[in-house]
Scaffold this active site. Structure first.
Site, PDB file in Angstrom:
ATOM      1  N   ASN A 145       1.096  -0.962   0.046  1.00  0.00           N
ATOM      2  CA  ASN A 145      -0.244  -0.489  -0.085  1.00  0.00           C
ATOM      3  C   ASN A 145       0.217   1.366  -0.218  1.00  0.00           C
ATOM      4  OD1 ASN A 145       0.545   1.341   2.922  1.00  0.00           O
ATOM      5  ND2 ASN A 145      -0.467  -1.157   3.368  1.00  0.00           N
ATOM      6  N   LYS A 177       8.167 -18.246  -9.201  1.00  0.00           N
ATOM      7  CA  LYS A 177       7.939 -16.747  -9.978  1.00  0.00           C
ATOM      8  C   LYS A 177       6.779 -17.199 -10.672  1.00  0.00           C
ATOM      9  CE  LYS A 177       8.801 -12.836 -12.640  1.00  0.00           C
ATOM     10  NZ  LYS A 177       9.812 -12.184 -14.115  1.00  0.00           N
ATOM     11  N   ILE A 210      -3.342  -6.843  14.250  1.00  0.00           N
ATOM     12  CA  ILE A 210      -2.065  -6.226  15.248  1.00  0.00           C
ATOM     13  C   ILE A 210      -2.936  -5.706  16.364  1.00  0.00           C
ATOM     14  CG2 ILE A 210       0.453  -6.053  15.881  1.00  0.00           C
ATOM     15  CD1 ILE A 210       0.529  -6.312  12.753  1.00  0.00           C
ATOM     16  N   LYS A 265     -12.126  -2.032  18.300  1.00  0.00           N
ATOM     17  CA  LYS A 265     -10.513  -2.427  18.081  1.00  0.00           C
ATOM     18  C   LYS A 265     -10.016  -2.603  19.966  1.00  0.00           C
ATOM     19  CE  LYS A 265      -9.070  -1.309  14.020  1.00  0.00           C
ATOM     20  NZ  LYS A 265      -7.468  -2.731  13.502  1.00  0.00           N
TER      21      LYS A 265
HETATM   22  O1  C5P Z   1      -8.777  -1.180  10.220  1.00  0.00           O
HETATM   23  P1  C5P Z   1      -7.910  -0.328  10.176  1.00  0.00           P
HETATM   24  O2  C5P Z   1      -6.865  -0.895   8.997  1.00  0.00           O
HETATM   25  O3  C5P Z   1      -8.507   0.759   9.892  1.00  0.00           O
HETATM   26  O4  C5P Z   1      -7.570  -0.276  11.573  1.00  0.00           O
HETATM   27  C1  C5P Z   1      -6.327   0.749  11.247  1.00  0.00           C
HETATM   28  C2  C5P Z   1      -6.019   0.866  13.173  1.00  0.00           C
HETATM   29  O5  C5P Z   1      -5.111  -0.830  13.145  1.00  0.00           O
HETATM   30  C3  C5P Z   1      -4.077   1.384  12.674  1.00  0.00           C
HETATM   31  O6  C5P Z   1      -3.791   1.757  14.460  1.00  0.00           O
HETATM   32  C4  C5P Z   1      -2.950   0.049  12.231  1.00  0.00           C
HETATM   33  O7  C5P Z   1      -1.895   0.405  12.353  1.00  0.00           O
HETATM   34  C5  C5P Z   1      -4.020  -1.447  13.262  1.00  0.00           C
HETATM   35  N1  C5P Z   1      -3.674  -2.639  12.135  1.00  0.00           N
HETATM   36  C6  C5P Z   1      -3.341  -3.207  13.084  1.00  0.00           C
HETATM   37  N2  C5P Z   1      -3.543  -4.764  12.100  1.00  0.00           N
HETATM   38  C7  C5P Z   1      -4.399  -4.971  11.263  1.00  0.00           C
HETATM   39  C8  C5P Z   1      -5.132  -3.741  10.751  1.00  0.00           C
HETATM   40  C9  C5P Z   1      -5.089  -2.554  11.189  1.00  0.00           C
HETATM   41  O8  C5P Z   1      -3.139  -3.701  13.591  1.00  0.00           O
HETATM   42  N3  C5P Z   1      -3.702  -6.119  10.547  1.00  0.00           N
END
Ligand code: C5P
Length: 407
Positions: A221, A298, A316, A351
């Site tokens: 990304n 590949k 995470i 979260k």
């Molecule tokens: O769900 P979303 O991606 O919008 O959430 C953003 C927040 O969650 C950020 O703090 C990002 O670092 C954390 N995040 C994470 N692990 C993921 C997706 C997002 O820690 N797989």
């Protein structure tokens, strides 16, 4: 001398535990073994006792053991609990908190860090239940190392083989802190510095993740990592010991920061778990939501484009926020293009984060130099004027210091 409590589970790979004990002792690590009932079908207590030069424990109901060395006491003298081989059954019981024998009771009762080296048939390793259990365990702070790929005792081939004992010893040494985790590069000043955050350990994740499709291609990304790096630098500037877990970016490590480079979401999740405990965590990384089943070679351009099978990555932030080893202050970021505060407030609850730093990314934020922030906390929302990312970092670091001082 560092000591481990080694739980040997019931799988053919249990024979590798013998070599593991030998290598640990060669590395100056003391080993005491617990053998499960299943494990005792593959190796004998006598073998493990001879190699470890310690009594081997097998049963919760051994009265002599319970009197002399209760199952709670057993892990007390260890610096780390290691499960190798960790069978699908053991991982499932650990994830569910089941305690129906000596090994699982110990694992539920211990307050020591736990490292598991899985070994099982490839389809058991790839089963949704095992994937779920491993994600739960990692969220709980257990270090689950990746199994090796290759031919297996059952005649099949794929991921699920117990890693070679040398690789397990390396992971044990990292967990014991006798060698650094993921070869971090430290710019950190000596401990005992000054500043409002002196004596605090703060984790920061930053940058994108790369999820491989094959050896040369990946899903990524547009995150530049600049905001996360600025926050890590600002926190270190206030005296914190900062571990910055960075996805693939081309930014210099801020002064005073220990940096661990990772590539995938799973590696980032492992590095976060390995860096605990921490007083606060600031999760700025734009973690990829999915990973693909990466091809070993590949992928050739063929007649039809390949269909990518995507799987969800561990969240995470959500796992850390619900982990027993949760830092006191857990901060997430939310990049939103509309209804910024409304979405960020919902994300805070979903979260389990204490704060959400919401940024409006409808403009040139990803890779840009400025950020428009709304700090969403239980007490309400604070909206900041558009600021350079460095200023956002300093203001957030000051808010973090206020919160930790208020504890
Ligand atoms: O769900 P979303 O991606 O919008 O959430 C953003 C927040 O969650 C950020 O703090 C990002 O670092 C954390 N995040 C994470 N692990 C993921 C997706 C997002 O820690 N797989």
């Amino acid at each position: 001398m560092k000591r481990i409590l080694l739980i040997v589970g019931g799988g053919i790979a249990a024979y590798k535990a013998c070599e593991l004990i030998r290598l640990c002792r060669k590395a100056g690590i003391g080993v005491r073994c617990v053998l499960t009932e299943g494990g005792s079908h593959f190796v004998t207590p006598m073998t493990l006792a001879a190699l470890s030069e310690q009594p081997v424990h097998t049963s919760l109901w051994d009265l002599k053991d319970e009197a002399e060395m209760g199952h709670i006491q057993l892990s007390r003298e260890a610096d780390l609990v290691v499960v190798a081989p960790a069978t699908a059954d053991l991982l499932a019981k650990m994830a569910a908190g089941i305690a129906d024998d000596l090994a699982t009771t110990l694992l539920l009762a211990t307050d020591k860090p736990v490292l598991a080296a899985p070994a099982m048939n490839v389809r058991m390793w790839q089963h949704a239940a095992t994937i779920r259990n491993v994600a739960t365990l990692r969220g709980d702070g257990v270090t689950v190392i990746e199994p090796d790929e290759g031919p297996m005792a059952c005649g099949e081939c794929g991921p699920g083989r117990l890693p070679e004992p040398v690789a397990i010893v390396a992971a044990i040494e990292r967990a014991l802190g006798t060698t650094p985790a993921s070869a971090p590069v430290s710019n950190a000043p000596p401990a005992g510095g000054s500043g409002r955050l002196a004596g605090r350990h703060i984790l920061v994740t930053a940058g994108p993740t790369h999820e491989p499709i094959d050896p040369v291609r990946y899903i990524a990304n547009r995150s530049s990592g600049r905001q996360g790096f600025a926050i890590a630098g600002a926190l270190a500037g206030m005296g914190a010991r900062v571990t910055l877990i960075a996805g693939p970016v081309t930014l210099p490590t801020p002064p005073g920061v220990t940096r661990v480079d990772v590539e995938t979401a799973q590696e980032m999740a492992n590095a976060v778990a390995a860096a605990l405990p921490a007083d606060a965590a600031v999760m700025v990384a734009a973690v990829g939501d999915w990973h693909a089943e990466a091809a070993a070679q590949k992928i050739k351009k063929g007649e039809a484009p390949p269909a990518l099978q995507l799987h969800e990555n561990p969240d995470i932030l959500a796992m850390l926020a619900r982990s027993p080893r949760r830092p006191r202050l857990v901060i997430g970021f939310a990049a939103e293009t509309e209804k910024v505060i409304e979405h960020a407030t919902a994300k805070r609850a979903k979260k389990g984060a204490d704060w959400i730093v919401a940024n409006d990314v409808s403009g040139d934020v990803m890779g840009g130099a400025a950020n428009t922030i709304h700090l969403v906390r239980e007490s309400g929302v604070e909206s900041w004027e558009t600021l350079p990312k460095d200023d956002v970092a300093h203001r957030l670091a000051a808010r973090i210091a206020d919160a930790l001082e208020g504890d």
